[in-house]
Each structure stands twice: as structure tokens, then as C-alpha cells.
Scaffold this active site. Structure first.
Site, PDB file in Angstrom:
ATOM      1  CE  LYS A  35      74.017  -2.938  29.627  1.00 11.93           C
ATOM      2  NZ  LYS A  35      72.910  -3.797  29.150  1.00 11.93           N
ATOM      3  CE1 TYR A 255      73.764  -8.794  63.991  1.00  9.89           C
ATOM      4  CE2 TYR A 255      74.888  -8.359  61.907  1.00  9.89           C
ATOM      5  CZ  TYR A 255      74.358  -7.906  63.104  1.00  9.89           C
ATOM      6  OH  TYR A 255      74.417  -6.569  63.413  1.00  9.89           O
TER       7      TYR A 255
END
Length: 359
Positions: A35, A255
């Protein structure tokens, strides 16, 4: 040169891990869980590499149809069952096995008009409290299934463990005891064990086991890596140094300026970021391998790049390979540094990295 970001898939390692399942749960049938795009590894390539699996497990009809369209003929188990009555005809046409986990599923089967009966797994909620029949209602629902013409007999019996990854917890044995008590008068195959239970709880192996994460070479147990279970990583995410920056002492990197250089030093820029699937919130100090030597992430991860401390690789140069996880660097270590799990890291890979498949 095109952007040097790659996801290598080692199908030999996948097959090795499947054999480890056989070694740990000898004599049991195996539902290989594919899955979520085979946990990010590519559902079609993984399914084609596992013809020895007794069945394949997917989350939905759509995932099952992808496999059938790719020529996969093995039994396919829809572990969340069906979502609408209209799906019943399609599921029957393709021979899907169904997990039944609540009353609406039984009502769908009672209304079904199909040529071939379904193989059914009746799921019991023994403590996960997510999907599954309440033990108090089990016998009533089991008897209803027995008289439905669209249901093949015998009926499989299934549950799912909530804390199999915690060796110190008594919850798994409590769930097993409840499962055995509730199903003691019923025939039919049993399926209980996920990856963690396959490794740590042999009494839970039943007749069918359901390996997921361990197939892909990561540990389902807290504080462990694949190496502890003789598993091999199937996915290796790697890139290259695309730039080297000379940063003065106290210079802030990335950042927010959250990491400050403790001395004059070189910082490497790697061509990979959260736009590729690398965890955005990996902490300073998260390990990477540069030329096989462990170095550390510094500064925030950007969408397309991340930065690394090169003091342990003073001779590193632009173009040198950088392993983010996989061969030589367990994905679990990256997960621990990112406040997440190997499950999430592997399944959230984006389409950007170029795929390299090793047979």
C-alpha cells in the site's frame, strides 16, 4: 548536468528482506504490504519483484486495480475493505479479497450479486480501536457472514496490534489473548502479525503474516535499526554537493539564521530538499554521508537544498556524492533527528528524484 538527486531502489535487498520474513515466521503464508505506493518504493516494481508472496496487501480498490492493470495475478487483499456498494462488482471481477471491519461491509455483501464469492478476512478490534468488529458483536457478525452466498468459506480472522513495536508493553499479549478467546470456536486462517510482531512476538504469527516496513529495510521497533534485524535498506536517497561556501565564525546559515558557525569553516550545499521528500524539520546534526564519511546537517532544510558541515570532510569538492539515507546510513537515524518515523519519511517521497533500480 541535470539536477543530481536520485532515489535508488535495490530489489535484491527487497528479496533478501522477504526471505528474512520467511526465516522469522517459518511455515506462514505472507501478505506483502504494498500500500501507499509500496511505502514510497513504487508499487508496480515492488509487486513484480515479489512473485513469491502468497498475497499482496493494499489500502483500496484503486491500488488493487493498479496492480491488476500491471499484470499482477496474485491474490490482493483490500485491507480497508470497500467504501461503496458500487465497488463490489469491480472487486469481484478482479478477484480481490476483502477485509470486513464493520456492519456496513456485511450489509454490502448481503446485497452483492457476484459470480464468484469473495475471500473474506473478518477484522476484530482487540485494542487498536481504529478498525474492527467489537468482540461483543463478533459471533453475530461471523454467523451472518457464514450464510451469505457472496462469502467464500472458511472466513479468515484478523486483528491489528497497537503496541507491537514496544517490547516492554503487555498490550500485544493482551490483544492476542482476547483474539484467541473470541475466535476459539471458529475455523479459518488467522492473521495478526505486522512487521513488529513478526520480529518481536512469535506467538502472534498465526497462519498469515503481514510484513510492511520490514520488507523495505527499516525497523518497526522503537530504538532499533534494520541492522538489528539483518534487514537491508531498499531505498537510498542520494545527491551531490552542488556548491561549497566559506563561512566566517559567527556566520548564520540558512533561513532564520538558526545555525551559527563556531569557527571559520566550509559549508557544503547539497542538491536535495523537502521538495524531494527530505524532512523539512530535520534538526541540526542530522547525519549525512559524504564520500562515505558521516557529516552533519546545519541550518534549515530548504525546498531544493540543504547545507552540511564539511569539517569532517576537509577535502570534499563539488560533485561529491552525498547519501541522505539508505546504504550506510539507516533511515531510522534520520527519522529520530526529524521527530518523525521511517514510515512517514519513506512514504512521502515526491516524484522529483530520478529513479535508479538495482536488480
Amino acid at each position: 548536468m541535470s539536477r543530481p538527486t536520485y532515489m535508488k531502489i535495490d530489489l535484491t535487498a527487497l528479496k533478501h528482506n522477504f526471505e528474512r520474513v520467511r526465516q522469522l515466521a517459518p511455515g506462514r503464508s505472507v501478505i506483502a504490504m504494498v500500500k501507499a505506493n509500496a511505502y514510497g518504493h513504487g508499487i508496480i516494481r515492488v509487486a513484480h519483484a515479489l512473485p513469491m508472496a502468497d498475497a499482496l496487501g493494499v489500502a483500496s480498490l484503486e491500488e488493487g486495480l493498479i496492480l491488476r492493470d500491471a499484470g499482477i495475478t496474485q491474490p490482493i487483499v483490500l485491507v480497508e475493505g470497500l467504501f461503496t456498494q458500487e465497488e463490489m462488482v469491480v472487486a469481484a471481477k478482479h478477484g480481490f479479497s476483502l477485509v470486513v471491519h464493520h456492519m456496513p461491509h456485511i450489509e454490502m455483501l448481503e446485497k452483492a450479486k457476484v459470480e464468484r464469492p469473495f475471500t473474506i478476512w473478518l477484522k476484530i478490534n482487540t485494542g487498536m480501536h481504529r478498525l474492527g468488529i467489537d468482540p461483543v458483536q463478533f459471533h453475530e457478525m461471523y454467523q451472518r457472514l457464514l450464510v451469505i452466498s457472496a462469502v467464500k468459506k472458511p472466513i479468515g480472522l484478523m486483528t491489528h496490534f497497537a503496541q507491537a513495536d514496544v517490547i516492554e508493553s503487555e498490550a500485544t499479549m493482551q490483544q492476542l489473548a482476547l483474539f484467541n478467546q473470541v475466535t476459539s470456536t471458529c475455523s479459518g486462517p488467522r492473521s495478526l502479525a505486522n512487521s513488529a510482531a513478526i520480529i518481536a512476538w512469535p506467538l502472534t504469527h498465526g497462519d498469515w503474516v503481514r510484513p510492511g516496513l520490514m520488507l523495505y529495510g527499516a525497523s518497526p521497533l522503537m530504538g532499533k535499526t534494520a541492522l538489528d534485524h539483518q534487514l537491508k535498506p531498499v531505498m537510498t536517497l542520494w545527491s551531490r554537493l552542488i556548491a561549497i561556501t566559506h563561512v566566517k565564525k559567527y556566520g548564520k546559515v540558512g533561513y532564520g539564521g538558526e545555525w551559527e558557525a563556531p569557527e571559520d569553516m566550509r559549508v557544503g550545499v547539497v542538491g536535495v530538499g523537502y521538495g524531494d521528500g527530505y524532512p523539512q524539520f530535520a534538526k541540526n546534526g542530522t547525519p549525512v554521508l559524504i564520500n562515505g564519511v558521516e557529516c552533519q546537517l546545519v541550518g534549515r532544510v530548504s525546498m531544493d537544498m540543504l547545507t552540511v558541515d564539511l569539517r569532517h570532510q576537509p577535502n570534499a569538492k563539488i560533485g561529491d556524492p552525498v547519501v541522505l539515507w539508505g546504504e550506510g546510513l539507516p533511515v531510522e537515524r534520520v527519522a529520530w533527528s526529524s521527530h518523525t518515523s521511517a514510515y512517514e519519511i519513506l512514504t512521502r517521497m515526491t516524484p522529483r528524484p530520478k529513479i535508479e533500480v538495482s536488480l
